[in-house]
Design an enzyme around this catalytic site. Sequence first.
Site: not given
Length: 493
Positions: A164, A238-240, A242-243, A260, A295, A473
């Site tokens: 994004n 990224g996405s949950v 992927t995390g 994040e 996000c 961060e």
Amino acid sequence: MINRLQPSVTERLRLPINRGLYYGGSWHEPEDGVYVETRSPASGESLGETAWADSVDVDHAVEAAREGFRVWRETTPVARGALLREAARLVRQHAEELALLDAADCGNPIREMIKDAEIGATALEYFAGLATEVKGYTVPLGPDHLNFTIREPLGVIARINAYNHPFMFAVSRAGAPLAAGNALIIKSPEQAPLSSLRLAELIGPLFPPGVFNVVSGGRTCGEALVAHPHIAKVGLIGSVPTGKAILRGAVDSMKKVTLELGGKNALIAYPDADPDKVAVGAVRGMNFSWCGQSCGSTSRVFLHDSIHDAVLDAIVKQVKAFVPGIPTDPATTMGSLVSEAQFNKVMRFITLGQSEGARLVTGGNSADDPHLGNGYFIKPTVFADVTPAMRLAREEIFGPVLSVFKWSDEVEMLRAVNDVDYGLTASIWTHDINKALRTATQVEAGYIWINGSGKHFVGTPFGGCKQSGLGREESIEELLDCTQLKNVNISLE
């Protein structure tokens, strides 16, 4: 027939000359020779091919980064800071071309992307100023011992960035690892890799070979970075899912992880809040300019029943300012979704919201401009009469869909606000400072605005709780997390 980018814009579009993998201070072909085509999500136009790294390429990049780290860790903090400031200068110098590149590649409007360059440059300067603050401390143990701590860089850090804000994430998340003395490998987002490659062309030569590296690729590339034994830390935006995959992949090597992830963020408006200001905050917080693909978007708006109708009417008026258009056009106020898959996902949620009983107030369909027919455009969409049990209210959509709730009981409202798996941001609107601060402590989120929304402030820690991520961060906490603490004890007997 495919809609082409405007001729005047095409002439200004500075595509990266190099489409390979950048590591060790030079460009490399992928070992298996695979290149993947990138297309503009707004027009369907081809933007060329990009090298796709596999695990062998990742091995090469990591080895080059390890060599770079050996030099960079011995570079003085003042010298590291000076190079980061020079990188910030180059980012500002090339701000328009980088913004235009991201607009064409990821679909966000250039009028917003130009701000990303300033955000990224400011982040580099912020961490450049902190390079000399990576300090230890002394511990008094009596006359027979001198005890002190030192902070050391971790080694090679990998950053896996989201689509994004490709360029802004690549720049801003490079500051802390490099300021602390680490070597860095950036994995560009597979949907929008071009600005990361252009960034490597611009600032890569500033640093010793192997210090700043950029690779592009898909899942294989990401998994190889996460599992690599010589990667000391992985950072993801990224996405949950992927995390969670990164957490599992990092177990064997026990590496640090910063995540994040997604959000289903709440905006809470109390009876004393100004309806017009709440509406402005709700629309700004939803990030309609980039189709809600953020996000931190406040996608759930909880309005007290005494101001509900007034705020909802004002929101509908506010969203009319966001009209889908070609993102490389400076007049465009709202861009496109990044891909067909994301477009289809958002449309499924819109259909689901209607079937669940939510009231569609505005939007809910794709853009009706025939010139946008080859792009992934959806009008700003607002649902009312949303209830906490609906999937519309519980799952991250990552699209331009705003859900409005009506509340009268504060306890029940706060229960609904917190009864989701996410906890990234929240926005609270009231003139009662006691109520504002009390609510801020009760809301389960890592970043809170009071009478505001959407903005980030340099030096303030950004990050979430629950399934919205790990770590903080954009602050000194990010810098320190790129180091490890070592204790030294000297016997004076």
